[in-house]
Design a protein around this motif. Structure first.
Motif, short mmCIF file in Angstrom:
data_model
loop_
_atom_site.label_atom_id
_atom_site.label_comp_id
_atom_site.label_asym_id
_atom_site.label_seq_id
_atom_site.Cartn_x
_atom_site.Cartn_y
_atom_site.Cartn_z
N TYR A 48 45.59 51.28 43.60
CA TYR A 48 44.98 50.83 42.34
C TYR A 48 44.61 49.34 42.41
O TYR A 48 43.48 48.95 42.06
CB TYR A 48 45.96 51.09 41.20
CG TYR A 48 45.59 50.46 39.89
CD1 TYR A 48 44.56 50.97 39.11
CD2 TYR A 48 46.28 49.35 39.42
CE1 TYR A 48 44.22 50.39 37.90
CE2 TYR A 48 45.95 48.77 38.20
CZ TYR A 48 44.92 49.28 37.46
OH TYR A 48 44.59 48.71 36.27
N TYR A 49 45.53 48.53 42.89
CA TYR A 49 45.26 47.09 42.98
C TYR A 49 44.23 46.77 44.06
O TYR A 49 43.41 45.86 43.90
CB TYR A 49 46.55 46.33 43.25
CG TYR A 49 47.49 46.28 42.07
CD1 TYR A 49 47.04 45.84 40.82
CD2 TYR A 49 48.82 46.69 42.18
CE1 TYR A 49 47.88 45.82 39.73
CE2 TYR A 49 49.67 46.65 41.08
CZ TYR A 49 49.19 46.22 39.86
OH TYR A 49 50.03 46.19 38.77
N LEU A 50 44.25 47.52 45.17
CA LEU A 50 43.26 47.28 46.22
C LEU A 50 41.85 47.59 45.73
O LEU A 50 40.91 46.84 46.00
CB LEU A 50 43.59 48.12 47.44
CG LEU A 50 44.73 47.64 48.34
CD1 LEU A 50 44.95 48.62 49.49
CD2 LEU A 50 44.43 46.25 48.89
N ILE A 51 41.68 48.70 45.03
CA ILE A 51 40.35 49.07 44.54
C ILE A 51 39.87 48.08 43.49
O ILE A 51 38.74 47.59 43.55
CB ILE A 51 40.38 50.50 43.99
CG1 ILE A 51 40.70 51.50 45.11
CG2 ILE A 51 39.05 50.85 43.35
CD1 ILE A 51 40.96 52.90 44.60
N LEU A 52 40.73 47.79 42.53
CA LEU A 52 40.33 46.88 41.46
C LEU A 52 40.09 45.47 41.98
O LEU A 52 39.03 44.88 41.75
CB LEU A 52 41.41 46.87 40.37
CG LEU A 52 41.15 45.96 39.16
CD1 LEU A 52 39.88 46.38 38.44
CD2 LEU A 52 42.34 45.98 38.21
N GLY A 53 41.05 44.93 42.72
CA GLY A 53 40.91 43.57 43.22
C GLY A 53 39.82 43.43 44.27
O GLY A 53 39.03 42.48 44.24
N GLY A 54 39.75 44.39 45.21
CA GLY A 54 38.73 44.31 46.26
C GLY A 54 37.32 44.39 45.72
O GLY A 54 36.44 43.61 46.11
N SER A 55 37.07 45.32 44.80
CA SER A 55 35.73 45.46 44.24
C SER A 55 35.33 44.23 43.41
O SER A 55 34.18 43.78 43.48
CB SER A 55 35.65 46.72 43.38
OG SER A 55 36.60 46.68 42.32
N LEU A 56 36.26 43.68 42.66
CA LEU A 56 35.94 42.50 41.86
C LEU A 56 35.67 41.28 42.76
O LEU A 56 34.74 40.50 42.50
CB LEU A 56 37.08 42.19 40.89
CG LEU A 56 37.25 43.18 39.74
CD1 LEU A 56 38.40 42.75 38.83
CD2 LEU A 56 35.97 43.31 38.92
N LEU A 57 36.45 41.13 43.82
CA LEU A 57 36.21 40.01 44.73
C LEU A 57 34.86 40.15 45.45
O LEU A 57 34.12 39.16 45.61
CB LEU A 57 37.33 39.94 45.76
CG LEU A 57 38.68 39.40 45.26
CD1 LEU A 57 39.73 39.49 46.35
CD2 LEU A 57 38.53 37.96 44.79
N ILE A 58 34.52 41.36 45.87
CA ILE A 58 33.22 41.57 46.52
C ILE A 58 32.09 41.27 45.55
O ILE A 58 31.09 40.63 45.91
CB ILE A 58 33.12 43.02 47.05
CG1 ILE A 58 34.13 43.24 48.17
CG2 ILE A 58 31.72 43.30 47.56
CD1 ILE A 58 34.20 44.69 48.63
N THR A 59 32.22 41.71 44.30
CA THR A 59 31.16 41.48 43.31
C THR A 59 31.00 40.00 42.99
O THR A 59 29.87 39.49 42.93
CB THR A 59 31.46 42.27 42.03
OG1 THR A 59 31.65 43.65 42.35
CG2 THR A 59 30.33 42.14 41.04
N VAL A 60 32.11 39.30 42.80
CA VAL A 60 32.03 37.87 42.48
C VAL A 60 31.46 37.08 43.66
O VAL A 60 30.58 36.23 43.49
CB VAL A 60 33.42 37.34 42.08
CG1 VAL A 60 33.41 35.83 41.95
CG2 VAL A 60 33.88 37.97 40.78
N LEU A 61 31.93 37.36 44.87
CA LEU A 61 31.39 36.68 46.04
C LEU A 61 29.92 37.03 46.24
O LEU A 61 29.11 36.18 46.64
CB LEU A 61 32.19 37.07 47.28
CG LEU A 61 31.81 36.37 48.59
CD1 LEU A 61 31.90 34.86 48.46
CD2 LEU A 61 32.68 36.87 49.74
N GLY A 62 29.54 38.27 45.91
CA GLY A 62 28.14 38.64 45.99
C GLY A 62 27.27 37.88 45.00
O GLY A 62 26.14 37.48 45.33
N LEU A 63 27.79 37.65 43.80
CA LEU A 63 27.03 36.85 42.83
C LEU A 63 26.80 35.43 43.34
O LEU A 63 25.71 34.86 43.20
CB LEU A 63 27.79 36.82 41.49
CG LEU A 63 27.77 38.10 40.66
CD1 LEU A 63 28.71 37.97 39.48
CD2 LEU A 63 26.35 38.41 40.18
N VAL A 64 27.83 34.85 43.95
CA VAL A 64 27.69 33.50 44.50
C VAL A 64 26.64 33.47 45.60
O VAL A 64 25.78 32.58 45.65
CB VAL A 64 29.05 33.00 45.01
CG1 VAL A 64 28.90 31.65 45.71
CG2 VAL A 64 30.04 32.88 43.85
#
Length: 454
Positions: A48-64
């Protein structure tokens, strides 16, 4: 006594040598760290934490990275420098709402949405071929204009439709014990998938067709398709793909650019070579955020298909390895959710989503590295494009819902006490609270005593 050998002296008592005390061996710090990580890795909420945290980190880094890689392209088109970033931020905000909604939906509602999403995807994909409605982008007729600068690519929603509908179909057939017959395993899953592939290939988008084919094979593999059946469908798909590549000069040129180090005659491999140049000039830690040189007109599609190359140039090897690690963690978590569930729909849907995101990431990154032909597919959750971001974030919400629905994870979430929002009187007054704490300490002390001790 005069005849004594000791001469009247008392006998010397020999001292008994005790074995040396065994010193307690200190634990190996590496082993201790490994055991600690393994215990944390095996916890119920890890996926649960890997999916939630990993997807959010990828999305935020992608925005940057979208903001950094798209500025020059926007200025060249006489647009504000933050034009593409603002559109991607809006899509990410809408996608976050879809992610939250999907993560809170019950499994029955996900199954109920399978057929409406499939029907909507087929209808919009057919509208793409209607003159005046569909539009071509980079030679592919796979877009619908929504007015202004907003466009929609229905084939991206076709991936989500195939995952949900295929998972629901296979789950119902498994409940009826029909998957042992090859006819029920193939029909109607394969014909519907080929219909979606045909609608996509009418527009010429072979990259999306490859991803859809990977999802189909992932579902068949999860359903336990026999090796002969699996190889037969794979051979048919490979033959069709070979014919489509052979009959298209553009696709043949892309195939010939694998491993190219020179643009070649007519700059046929310009994009592939400059992607390698961007990665090579980044070094270990990169040239700095926003300091890319290749995005100044040298590297086409710097903020979409080749955003991984700009990431390597600006953030270096450390940045690219971080992105790869996040995708690897996301893929592992999806496999773990699919492997630990007893619900067939959850297993098929989680496996399909994991296959979709992992295959698309491998194809995109492989093309940037020069190991695969350029397929024109974005990096999931990372590249610019709202049409690709919205269904992907909804699919991530599915994985989060499935990870929360595991029995062990559900029990762990139920045992967690909220840290905020407690009422002051909820824990009782001072004496009552001290009494509860004392009783808790007594229970712990009595549980720690060995048997027979009082």
């Amino acid at each position: 006594m005069p005849g004594s050998r000791t001469g009247g002296r008392p006998p010397v008592q020999r001292t008994v040598r005790r074995p040396p005390a065994v010193r307690p061996r200190r634990d190996n710090p590496v082993l201790r760290l490994y055991l600690r990580v393994r215990r944390a890795w095996d916890r119920p909420l890890t996926a649960y934490y890997l999916i939630l945290g990993g997807s959010l980190l990828i999305t935020v880094l992608g925005l940057v990275m979208v903001y950094s890689a798209s500025q020059i392209t926007a200025l060249q088109k006489s647009l504000p420098g933050s034009f593409f970033f603002r559109k991607q931020l809006l899509a990410a905000a809408i996608g976050a709402g879809l992610l939250f909604a999907a993560s809170r939906m019950p499994v029955k509602l996900h199954r109920a949405l399978a057929y409406p999403i499939l029907a909507g995807a087929v209808f919009t994909m057919a509208l793409v071929q209607v003159p005046g409605i569909g539009m071509a982008v980079n030679g592919n007729q796979n877009w619908i204009s929504l007015g202004g600068s907003f466009q929609l690519q229905p084939s991206e929603f076709g991936k989500l439709a195939l995952v949900l509908w295929g998972a629901d179909l296979l789950a119902r057939k498994q409940d009826k014990k029909l998957l042992a017959q090859w006819k029920h395993m193939l029909v109607p899953l394969v014909p519907v998938a080929f219909m979606l592939l045909g609608l996509i290939m009418l527009g010429g988008d072979m990259g999306t067709a490859i991803i859809l084919t990977a999802v189909l094979f992932g579902l068949l593999w999860l359903a336990g398709a026999p090796t002969r059946l699996f190889v037969g469908v794979l051979a048919v798909a490979a033959a069709i793909g070979a014919v489509l590549i052979k009959t298209s000069p553009n696709r043949m040129a892309r195939l010939q650019c694998i491993g190219a180090t020179d643009p070649g005659p007519g700059d046929a491999c310009w994009q592939a070579v400059h992607g390698i140049y961007a990665l090579a000039s980044g070094g270990i830690f990169g040239s700095g955020l926003g300091a890319s040189v290749e995005k100044w007109g040298q590297l086409p599609e710097a903020h979409t298909d080749f955003i991984f190359a700009v990431t390597g140039e600006e953030l270096g090897l450390a940045g690219t390895l971080s992105v790869l690690a996040l995708f690897a963690a996301l893929g592992y978590a999806g496999i773990r959710v699919a492997g630990r569930t007893e619900d067939p729909f959850v297993r098929y849907a989680a496996g399909g989503v994991t296959t979709w995101i992992t295959a698309q990431a491998v194809i995109n990154i492989g093309a940037v590295l020069g190991l695969l032909p350029i397929a024109g597919v974005p990096l999931p959750l990372f590249s610019y494009g709202g049409s690709a971001l919205l269904p992907t974030m909804f699919a991530i919400g599915l994985l989060i819902a499935f990870a929360r629905d595991e029995p062990a994870a559900r029990a762990a979430l139920a045992m967690r006490q909220p840290r905020f929002g407690r009422k002051r009187g909820a824990g009782g007054s001072g004496p009552v609270r001290r009494l509860r704490r004392w009783n808790t300490m007594r229970r712990r002390a009595s549980a720690a005593r060995p048997s027979g001790e009082r």
